[in-house]
Design a protein around this motif. Structure first.
Motif, short mmCIF file in Angstrom:
data_model
loop_
_atom_site.label_atom_id
_atom_site.label_comp_id
_atom_site.label_asym_id
_atom_site.label_seq_id
_atom_site.Cartn_x
_atom_site.Cartn_y
_atom_site.Cartn_z
N VAL A 163 24.18 -53.12 -8.53
CA VAL A 163 23.42 -51.95 -8.09
C VAL A 163 24.27 -50.70 -8.28
O VAL A 163 25.39 -50.62 -7.77
CB VAL A 163 23.02 -52.09 -6.60
CG1 VAL A 163 22.27 -50.84 -6.13
CG2 VAL A 163 22.19 -53.34 -6.38
N ARG A 164 23.75 -49.74 -9.03
CA ARG A 164 24.44 -48.47 -9.23
C ARG A 164 24.27 -47.59 -8.01
O ARG A 164 23.19 -47.53 -7.41
CB ARG A 164 23.89 -47.74 -10.46
CG ARG A 164 24.09 -48.50 -11.73
CD ARG A 164 25.47 -48.30 -12.27
NE ARG A 164 25.69 -49.16 -13.42
CZ ARG A 164 26.86 -49.58 -13.79
NH1 ARG A 164 27.94 -49.24 -13.11
NH2 ARG A 164 27.01 -50.34 -14.85
N THR A 165 25.34 -46.90 -7.64
CA THR A 165 25.29 -45.95 -6.52
C THR A 165 25.81 -44.61 -7.01
O THR A 165 26.28 -44.49 -8.15
CB THR A 165 26.17 -46.43 -5.34
OG1 THR A 165 27.55 -46.41 -5.75
CG2 THR A 165 25.79 -47.84 -4.90
N SER A 166 25.79 -43.60 -6.15
CA SER A 166 26.28 -42.27 -6.54
C SER A 166 27.80 -42.27 -6.75
O SER A 166 28.34 -41.39 -7.42
CB SER A 166 25.89 -41.23 -5.50
OG SER A 166 26.46 -41.58 -4.25
N THR A 167 28.49 -43.28 -6.18
CA THR A 167 29.95 -43.32 -6.30
C THR A 167 30.45 -44.46 -7.17
O THR A 167 31.65 -44.60 -7.38
CB THR A 167 30.60 -43.46 -4.91
OG1 THR A 167 30.08 -44.64 -4.27
CG2 THR A 167 30.31 -42.25 -4.04
N ALA A 169 29.29 -48.72 -8.07
CA ALA A 169 28.34 -49.83 -8.10
C ALA A 169 28.80 -50.92 -7.14
O ALA A 169 29.97 -50.96 -6.74
CB ALA A 169 28.24 -50.41 -9.51
N TYR A 170 27.86 -51.79 -6.77
CA TYR A 170 28.23 -52.96 -5.97
C TYR A 170 27.36 -54.14 -6.38
O TYR A 170 26.29 -53.99 -6.95
CB TYR A 170 28.11 -52.70 -4.47
CG TYR A 170 26.69 -52.60 -3.96
CD1 TYR A 170 26.00 -53.75 -3.56
CD2 TYR A 170 26.04 -51.38 -3.88
CE1 TYR A 170 24.69 -53.67 -3.09
CE2 TYR A 170 24.73 -51.29 -3.43
CZ TYR A 170 24.07 -52.44 -3.03
OH TYR A 170 22.77 -52.36 -2.59
N THR A 185 32.63 -54.06 -4.60
CA THR A 185 32.30 -52.65 -4.73
C THR A 185 33.23 -52.00 -5.75
O THR A 185 34.46 -52.12 -5.63
CB THR A 185 32.44 -51.93 -3.37
OG1 THR A 185 31.62 -52.61 -2.40
CG2 THR A 185 32.01 -50.48 -3.46
N THR A 187 34.42 -48.50 -7.86
CA THR A 187 34.42 -47.05 -8.04
C THR A 187 35.37 -46.72 -9.19
O THR A 187 36.32 -47.48 -9.44
CB THR A 187 34.89 -46.30 -6.77
OG1 THR A 187 36.22 -46.72 -6.44
CG2 THR A 187 33.96 -46.57 -5.59
#
Length: 198
Positions: A163-167, A169-170, A185, A187
């Motif tokens: 899952v991509r996040t703003s900082t 992925a995890y 996680t 970064t």
């Protein structure tokens, strides 16, 4: 009336049963033909990412035989956990074409690897009765750490996609023997950190 009946060209074309040819025909015949796969329901179709695919149906179950010059002929059984997930993720255009057939893992699950011929990116989809089927990209930061930590046998089966996040992925995993769940996680600055989750 001149005695000739009008022919519906579209209906006539649909009435002709699809046939197999080339490498797919050779694979189909040498691996059991209609007895294993059923009959072809389509002709060969372009995958959109390189190579071709042909659909076969037996007892309501669809098997897709893929061919490319890079992979040869490989199959996706769309009724299994792995094959169904490949379809659900968007099939060849999203995940790639198979470069092996579905295989058993050492811990009683199944996996299959896929490659996108355009980019070379590989994705493995793993399934177990406890975790269901999820993809992992072994070449990603998370995937490389997962490989180093022992694949599904030690690091666990994926229970989420990456899952991509703003900082960064995890991705989450579960060891099917111990039940332990972890989250990897990633970064750009910190790399990958592994934490236990409930």
């Amino acid at each position: 009336m001149n005695g000739y009946r009008k022919v519906d060209a579209v209906r006539a074309a649909r009435a002709v049963a699809p046939t197999t040819r080339g490498a797919i025909a050779t694979y189909y015949k040498s691996h059991g033909g209609a007895g294993v796969y059923g009959n072809p329901t389509t002709g060969e179709r372009d995958t959109g990412v390189g190579g071709v695919v042909q659909h076969f149906v037996k007892n309501g179950r669809t098997t897709k035989l893929y061919w490319s010059s890079r992979t040869g002929v490989r199959e996706v059984r769309t009724w299994t956990g792995v094959g169904s997930r490949h379809e659900g993720l968007g099939g060849a255009r999203a995940v790639g074409i198979p470069f092996n057939n579905e295989q058993r893992t050492a811990t009683g699950g199944y996996y299959q690897s896929f490659v996108d011929p355009r980019s070379g990116k590989t994705t493995k989809i793993l399934w177990s009765a406890r975790t269901g089927a999820q993809p992992i990209i072994e070449s990603s930061g998370i995937g490389r750490v997962w490989v180093r930590k022992g694949y599904e046998t030690k690091a666990g089966y994926p229970i989420s996609p990456e899952v991509r996040t703003s900082t960064g992925a995890y991705q989450r995993f579960q060891n099917i023997k111990t039940g332990e769940r972890t989250q990897y996680t990633w970064t750009p600055r910190g790399g990958v950190k592994v934490t236990r989750i409930k």
